[in-house]
Design a protein around this motif. Structure first.
Motif, mmCIF file in Angstrom:
data_model
loop_
_atom_site.group_PDB
_atom_site.id
_atom_site.type_symbol
_atom_site.label_atom_id
_atom_site.label_comp_id
_atom_site.label_asym_id
_atom_site.label_seq_id
_atom_site.Cartn_x
_atom_site.Cartn_y
_atom_site.Cartn_z
ATOM 1 N N ASP A 137 -2.119 2.059 0.139
ATOM 2 C CA ASP A 137 -1.578 1.865 1.476
ATOM 3 C C ASP A 137 -0.909 0.499 1.611
ATOM 4 O O ASP A 137 -1.564 -0.538 1.500
ATOM 5 N N VAL A 138 0.378 0.494 1.870
ATOM 6 C CA VAL A 138 1.141 -0.748 1.950
ATOM 7 C C VAL A 138 0.685 -1.613 3.119
ATOM 8 O O VAL A 138 0.716 -2.844 3.054
ATOM 9 N N ALA A 139 0.228 -0.981 4.194
ATOM 10 C CA ALA A 139 -0.145 -1.725 5.396
ATOM 11 C C ALA A 139 -1.444 -2.498 5.248
ATOM 12 O O ALA A 139 -1.686 -3.450 5.990
ATOM 13 N N THR A 191 2.194 4.104 -0.012
ATOM 14 C CA THR A 191 2.179 4.912 1.215
ATOM 15 C C THR A 191 2.259 4.020 2.444
ATOM 16 O O THR A 191 1.712 2.921 2.463
ATOM 17 N N MET A 192 2.909 4.532 3.471
ATOM 18 C CA MET A 192 2.904 3.886 4.792
ATOM 19 C C MET A 192 2.820 4.986 5.841
ATOM 20 O O MET A 192 3.477 6.029 5.714
ATOM 21 N N GLY A 193 2.014 4.777 6.877
ATOM 22 C CA GLY A 193 1.857 5.772 7.923
ATOM 23 C C GLY A 193 2.165 5.220 9.299
ATOM 24 O O GLY A 193 2.252 4.003 9.506
ATOM 25 N N VAL A 194 2.324 6.128 10.273
ATOM 26 C CA VAL A 194 2.499 5.762 11.675
ATOM 27 C C VAL A 194 1.726 6.765 12.524
ATOM 28 O O VAL A 194 1.727 7.965 12.234
ATOM 29 N N LYS A 246 9.406 -1.255 3.943
ATOM 30 C CA LYS A 246 8.141 -1.856 3.495
ATOM 31 C C LYS A 246 7.652 -1.215 2.200
ATOM 32 O O LYS A 246 7.146 -1.898 1.305
ATOM 33 N N ILE A 247 7.801 0.094 2.075
ATOM 34 C CA ILE A 247 7.359 0.786 0.857
ATOM 35 C C ILE A 247 8.169 0.332 -0.351
ATOM 36 O O ILE A 247 7.620 -0.013 -1.407
ATOM 37 N N LEU A 251 6.896 -2.085 -3.989
ATOM 38 C CA LEU A 251 6.973 -1.726 -5.407
ATOM 39 C C LEU A 251 8.459 -1.682 -5.756
ATOM 40 O O LEU A 251 9.094 -0.641 -5.622
ATOM 41 N N PRO A 252 9.020 -2.799 -6.176
ATOM 42 C CA PRO A 252 10.480 -2.899 -6.311
ATOM 43 C C PRO A 252 11.096 -1.817 -7.196
ATOM 44 O O PRO A 252 10.527 -1.417 -8.216
ATOM 45 N N TYR A 253 12.277 -1.371 -6.780
ATOM 46 C CA TYR A 253 13.023 -0.338 -7.493
ATOM 47 C C TYR A 253 14.364 -0.893 -7.942
ATOM 48 O O TYR A 253 14.890 -1.823 -7.345
ATOM 49 N N VAL A 254 14.904 -0.267 -8.969
ATOM 50 C CA VAL A 254 16.272 -0.575 -9.398
ATOM 51 C C VAL A 254 17.087 0.701 -9.266
ATOM 52 O O VAL A 254 16.556 1.816 -9.215
ATOM 53 N N ASN A 255 18.380 0.529 -9.196
ATOM 54 C CA ASN A 255 19.289 1.660 -9.081
ATOM 55 C C ASN A 255 19.060 2.637 -10.232
ATOM 56 O O ASN A 255 19.029 2.238 -11.394
#
Length: 336
Positions: A137-139, A191-194, A246-247, A251-255
Motif C-alpha cells: 500500500d503506497v499510502a 496499490t492505492m485506494g480511495v 503516487k503509484i 515504483l519508478p517506471y521507464v518507457n
C-alpha cells in the motif's frame, strides 16, 4: 445500515457454510471447523500455499483457494485474525511433503499468529514453512530501509502474489523457488485506494468511521485506517490521476515497461464506475509509455459495503508474465 443476516454472531459461520454449499467441486473444510478452508484438489508433491485473515473482505482471502492458486485459508471473524490453531489445521491438511508457503497481509495480528503456526508446524508436525508478507500500500509508508520493518499495509495487490506463487507451485517448483517468485511479485506490486463511505461490522451495528456525503479519503485502508488526504469528492479522472501519480512515483517506471492492472471495488462501487476508472488508467499509462498486459476489473478485496476503489499495478518481466497468465480456477477467480 440494513443487512441481510440472521444473528450478527453467526455472520461468518453462515457465510462459510453457504460458500461450501455453492462450490463443493473446489473447496471444503478440514475437521469440524468451517473456518479452515482447503482445496479439494490436492496435488501430491506440490508446495502447499496458505493464506488467512479476517472476514469482511470477500473475495479476499478465502475466495482464491482452488486450482492454480491457493491450497488453504484460515478465516477469522470480521476484520479479525484467525487463530494459530486454525492456521495449523490448514497447514497440516495442505502439506504434501514439499513444505508450505504462507502468504498474508502486513498486519500485526496476522504476523503474530502465522509465526506461531509456523513454529508449531515445524516442531510438532515436521512441516517446513516459509512466509511472504504482502505490504504494497503506497499510502501506508515509504520504502523501508534495509533491515527496517515494512509498515505498508497489505491490500488488494496480494492477489497478484497469490496468482504468481500459485502458478509456480502448480508447476512443481521447490518451496524455495515458490517463495522467490512470491517475493518477486510482492516487490513489484503497488496499490492505492480511495474511500467514499464507511462500512458496518455486523457485531458492532454502526459505521466504523464518518465521512461526509460530499467527501472522499484517498489512501484509506480496507479496515478504515486513516488515509493521506480527505477532501471534497472530485471527478473520476482527477481522482485516478492523483492515485496513479503516487503509484508510479513509488515504483519508478521507464518507457516500455509492462504491467498488469487490478481495478478493485471495495464492496459498493458499481462496475459501471470501475470501468470509468479503467478508461482513465489506460489513457494515463499510454501517456507514460507503460504497456498493459492484462486488466482485472471487479471485486477482489472488499471492505464489507464500503464505497470506493483501489488500483494495483504489478510490474512484469517474462517470468512473472508467464505465471500471471497460467490457468486458475477458484470460486471467485477463473482464468483459462
Amino acid at each position: 445500515m440494513k443487512k441481510i443476516i440472521n444473528k450478527p454472531e453467526d455472520y461468518v459461520k453462515e457465510m462459510m457454510e453457504g460458500l461450501y454449499i455453492a462450490h463443493p467441486d473446489l473447496i471444503t473444510y478440514t475437521g469440524d471447523d468451517v473456518h479452515c478452508l482447503v482445496s479439494v484438489n490436492k496435488k501430491p508433491g506440490k508446495v502447499g500455499i496458505a493464506t488467512g485473515g479476517g472476514s469482511g473482505h470477500l473475495p479476499l482471502f478465502l475466495g482464491y483457494v482452488g486450482k492454480g492458486m491457493l491450497d488453504g485459508c484460515s478465516v477469522g471473524d470480521v476484520f479479525q485474525s484467525p487463530s494459530p490453531d486454525q492456521m495449523l489445521k490448514v497447514t497440516k491438511e495442505i502439506d504434501s511433503g514439499a513444505g508450505v508457503l504462507y502468504i498474508y497481509g502486513n498486519y500485526n495480528g496476522d504476523i503474530f499468529n502465522f509465526d506461531m503456526a509456523a513454529e508449531q508446524a515445524d516442531f510438532e508436525e515436521d512441516i517446513k514453512v516459509e512466509s511472504v508478507v504482502a505490504g504494497e500500500d503506497v499510502a501506508s509508508a515509504g520504502p523501508a530501509a534495509p533491515g527496517e520493518k515494512n509498515t505498508r499495509r497489505g491490500v488488494a495487490g496480494i492477489i497478484f502474489i497469490y496468482k504468481c506463487a500459485g502458478a509456480a507451485a502448480d508447476a512443481m517448483l521447490s518451496l524455495d523457488e515458490v517463495k522467490r517468485v512470491a517475493e518477486k511479485a510482492a516487490a513489484n506490486v503497488r496499490t492505492m485506494g480511495v474511500a467514499l463511505t464507511p462500512c458496518t461490522v455486523p457485531r458492532v451495528g454502526k459505521p466504523g468511521f464518518e465521512i461526509g456525503d460530499d467527501e472522499m479519503e484517498i489512501g484509506m485502508g480496507i479496515h478504515g485506517e486513516t488515509g493521506i488526504r480527505r477532501g471534497k469528492l472530485e471527478p473520476a479522472d482527477q481522482i485516478v490521476e492523483e492515485m496513479m501519480d503516487k503509484i508510479v512515483a513509488d515504483l519508478p517506471y521507464v518507457n516500455g515497461d509492462e504491467v498488469a492492472v487490478l481495478v478493485n471495488g471495495l464492496g459498493a462501487t458499481p462496475l459501471d464506475e470501475q470501468y470509468i476508472v479503467t478508461r482513465k488508467i489506460d489513457s494515463y499509462l499510454k501517456e507514460k509509455g507503460i504497456k498493459v498486459h492484462r486488466y482485472y476489473v471487479g471485486e477482489y478485496a472488499t471492505s464489507i459495503e464500503m464505497a470506493g476503489f483501489s488500483i494495483s499495478l504489478l510490474k512484469l518481466d517474462d517470468e512473472l508474465k508467464g505465471y500471471l497468465d497460467a490457468p486458475a480456477q477458484t470460486p471467485f477467480f477463473v482464468q483459462l
